[in-house]
Design a protein around this motif. Structure first.
Motif, mmCIF file in Angstrom:
data_model
loop_
_atom_site.group_PDB
_atom_site.id
_atom_site.type_symbol
_atom_site.label_atom_id
_atom_site.label_comp_id
_atom_site.label_asym_id
_atom_site.label_seq_id
_atom_site.Cartn_x
_atom_site.Cartn_y
_atom_site.Cartn_z
ATOM 1 N N LEU A 49 1.137 -1.327 0.360
ATOM 2 C CA LEU A 49 0.160 0.171 0.130
ATOM 3 C C LEU A 49 1.209 1.327 0.138
ATOM 4 O O LEU A 49 0.192 2.411 -0.546
ATOM 5 C CB LEU A 49 -1.069 0.054 1.550
ATOM 6 N N LYS A 51 -2.451 6.887 -5.254
ATOM 7 C CA LYS A 51 -4.173 7.373 -4.676
ATOM 8 C C LYS A 51 -4.827 5.434 -4.688
ATOM 9 O O LYS A 51 -4.367 4.203 -5.434
ATOM 10 C CB LYS A 51 -4.835 8.271 -5.226
ATOM 11 N N ALA A 52 -5.718 5.027 -4.045
ATOM 12 C CA ALA A 52 -6.615 3.525 -3.984
ATOM 13 C C ALA A 52 -7.623 3.851 -3.792
ATOM 14 O O ALA A 52 -8.631 4.075 -2.965
ATOM 15 C CB ALA A 52 -5.707 2.721 -2.776
ATOM 16 N N PHE A 80 -10.883 1.186 -2.543
ATOM 17 C CA PHE A 80 -11.561 -0.095 -1.785
ATOM 18 C C PHE A 80 -11.982 -0.774 -1.723
ATOM 19 O O PHE A 80 -13.452 0.394 -1.850
ATOM 20 C CB PHE A 80 -10.478 0.161 -0.660
ATOM 21 N N LEU A 136 -1.069 8.953 0.806
ATOM 22 C CA LEU A 136 -1.986 7.938 0.329
ATOM 23 C C LEU A 136 -3.263 8.783 0.490
ATOM 24 O O LEU A 136 -3.870 9.287 1.300
ATOM 25 C CB LEU A 136 -1.617 6.454 1.160
ATOM 26 N N THR A 137 -3.872 9.183 -0.920
ATOM 27 C CA THR A 137 -5.344 9.563 -0.606
ATOM 28 C C THR A 137 -6.208 8.237 -0.456
ATOM 29 O O THR A 137 -6.408 7.142 -2.322
ATOM 30 C CB THR A 137 -5.527 10.865 -1.496
ATOM 31 N N TYR A 138 -7.540 7.855 -0.682
ATOM 32 C CA TYR A 138 -8.022 6.722 -0.856
ATOM 33 C C TYR A 138 -9.721 6.540 -0.319
ATOM 34 O O TYR A 138 -10.195 8.061 -0.291
ATOM 35 C CB TYR A 138 -8.292 5.641 -0.067
ATOM 36 N N LEU A 144 -7.309 3.274 7.664
ATOM 37 C CA LEU A 144 -6.690 4.030 6.952
ATOM 38 C C LEU A 144 -6.352 5.687 7.131
ATOM 39 O O LEU A 144 -5.220 6.112 7.129
ATOM 40 C CB LEU A 144 -6.868 3.855 5.569
ATOM 41 N N ALA A 165 -3.169 7.862 5.780
ATOM 42 C CA ALA A 165 -4.298 9.051 4.512
ATOM 43 C C ALA A 165 -4.936 9.418 4.784
ATOM 44 O O ALA A 165 -5.884 9.485 5.894
ATOM 45 C CB ALA A 165 -4.774 7.300 3.701
#
Length: 542
Positions: free
Chosen positions: A121, A126-127, A129, A160-162, A186, A191
């Motif tokens: 991760l 960017k992710a 889920f 990280l942005t999610y 997260l 994040a």
């Protein structure tokens, strides 16, 4: 010796031992001489041992393959789409999401959470889920190891942005528990959420369309076909007014819609209007001329019966490139209609209450690079004539419904996000709740202070305690709405301690992240998380 080299060495040794044993057997048998019983027993024992060694290595290899994260190839700037699925529905949605992004040229890495080691991760910026909850709040089997080994520990993810799509069933007490657990973990790792966790109750079509809307914000084509088309009702376009003549930004219109005669519609502040756009009639005629077809010829429709071809094409996505047109040439009229997907819906925050007598929207005109008006904004602000029928579906947006009137309310937004803020202000005024604070940003005070007269009247009447404004193109003003929070730290903290809720409405890119960062700086991450858990920090961003 590293792990990969050690595995290869062991496998090579086992293979070599087996090969030597088989060679010995072949040599002994190949001599053609009688084989002594003692030799036969030794060779047979060696064969059994070699087969056992091979079997053990096969079992170990399978175990390592199941336990170890699978290496995932990705582009350096790839967007991760990860899923945890029990019945296959989460995987299906994840794959659809990945295809929609890839079709628009967004690099994507699609993976099951079970394939991801936690450190993987850290390689993404960017992710998304897509995760389901099974039983009473249980993790899907495929993600059990990830949850056990990763969610129980710490893994810094400051870059990280999610976004999380949580699938569940509200008939269970622990509704969407795994999705909420993942989102909370997260955020604790540093994040930043791009938007609030979106919960889907038993495959709710409206929530899935809202997810598609977020995909389009992240780069997917706004013209991707709806996975679950809305069931529209007919409304009438009764009013349309340009609110910002002379603005350096795009034209913004106040649009009014009325329900069909005799019908009654109900909604709350924070709810969403899903609009089914139609093509510009002139664009349809130009398309028919390109194909050399008569728009008046009749075609069969499962919903409308027979209708003219031009009418059947009114709600279909028309190609605007030579290759797309060439692929359609020569098709008969009915096959032409079937070959074109329906225009997907567009979402708009509702700017009014049922007591106002009409459904009111604040719509910014969008233009494609070739100068064409956007499908949704073009239909509502330009192509549809007053009195025209507009296809609308109202969708409840429970995550942005009003707080109790007794609770102070801080409203923050920019641009056409004023629509959602205005509906909440109207609800507060109707309830006699006067402890309200508005922070709003746009381009210029002269052209872009939407609904200025109403806001100033509410402030003069004591229904707006405080108003802070930012205008990015006007010297002397704060540039962006988040800049208004600087210098207001003591009062903001005091309002929160007095029980205030914070509602944010407007653009996902730029504004939402900027406001979130300022609120975190002022209140602290833990306090902001606590407000979100209590339903006192809510966002409707797009």
């Amino acid at each position: 010796m590293n792990g990969i080299f050690r595995q290869r060495w062991h496998a090579t040794a086992a293979a070599a031992a087996t090969l030597l044993t088989l060679t010995a057997l072949i040599v002994v048998i190949g001599t053609g001489r009688p084989v002594e019983p003692e030799v036969r027993r030794i060779v047979a024992g060696a064969l059994v041992a070699a087969c056992y060694v091979l079997f053990c290595f096969w079992v170990a290899a399978r175990h390592r393959g199941a336990a170890a994260p699978v290496p995932l190839p990705w582009a350096p700037d790839a967007l991760l789409v990860a899923y945890a699925s029990q019945t296959g529905f989460a995987e299906q949605i994840a794959r659809r999401s990945a295809r929609a992004l890839e079709a628009a040229g967004v690099p994507v890495c699609l993976a099951s959470l079970g394939e991801l080691g936690g450190p993987a991760l850290q390689r993404f910026r960017k992710a998304l889920f897509v995760v389901s909850t099974t039983g009473e709040g249980d993790v899907p089997d495929s993600a059990a190891r990830f949850a056990r080994k990763t969610l129980s520990g710490n893994l810094p993810l400051p870059n990280l942005t999610y976004g999380v799509l949580a699938l569940g069933d509200s008939s269970y007490r622990e509704y969407c528990a795994f999705g909420k657990l993942l989102a909370a973990w997260l955020h604790r790792q540093g994040a930043e959420p791009m938007f609030d966790t979106l919960c889907v109750d038993d495959g709710d079509a409206g929530a899935l369309r809202h997810w598609q809307h977020y995909l389009s914000v992240l780069g997917a084509s706004v013209e991707m076909e709806d996975w679950a088309p809305p069931s529209y009702q007919a409304w009438t376009l009764t009013g349309r007014r340009l609110l910002n003549p002379g603005s350096p930004g795009g034209p913004a219109y106040h649009v009014c819609l009325s329900p069909a005669s005799g019908s009654k519609a109900e909604w709350m502040a924070g709810d969403i209007a899903e609009v089914g756009p139609r093509n510009d009639p002139m664009a349809v005629e130009a398309f028919l001329r390109e194909l050399g077809m008569d728009g008046g010829q009749k075609v069969a429709s499962s919903q409308e019966g027979e209708q003219p071809l031009r009418e059947a094409l009114a709600d279909r996505l028309l190609p605007h490139d030579a290759a797309g047109l060439a692929a359609l040439r020569g098709l008969p009229a009915d096959r032409l209609v079937d070959a074109l997907p329906a225009i997907p819906h567009r979402e708009y925050s509702i700017a009014s209450l049922p007591s106002d007598g009409s459904l009111e929207l604040l719509v910014r005109q969008v233009r494609y690079p070739d100068g064409r008006l956007g499908l949704g904004s073009g239909w509502l602000t330009g192509h549809a004539e007053l009195g025209a029928s507009i296809a609308v579906r109202l969708r409840s947006n429970g995550g942005f419904h009003p707080p109790p009137p007794s609770r102070p309310l801080i409203l923050i937004g920019n641009g056409t996000g004023m629509a959602g803020l205005r509906a909440h202000l109207k609800a507060r005024v109707a309830a006699g709740a006067g402890r309200n604070w508005l922070l709003f940003g746009e381009r210029t005070p002269g052209a872009d202070f939407f609904f200025r007269d109403e806001i100033e009247a509410w402030r003069a009447g004591g229904l707006l305690t405080r108003v802070d404004l930012a205008f990015s193109r006007e010297p002397g003003w704060p540039r962006y709405v988040q800049d208004c929070l600087r210098g207001a730290e003591p009062e903001l903290a005091a309002w929160v301690e007095q029980g205030a809720a914070i509602y944010v409405c407007g653009s996902l890119q730029g504004m939402a992240a900027g406001v979130g960062a300022e609120l975190e700086r002022i209140l602290g991450r833990d306090r902001l998380d606590e407000l979100a858990e209590q339903g006192r920090y809510r966002r409707d961003v797009y």
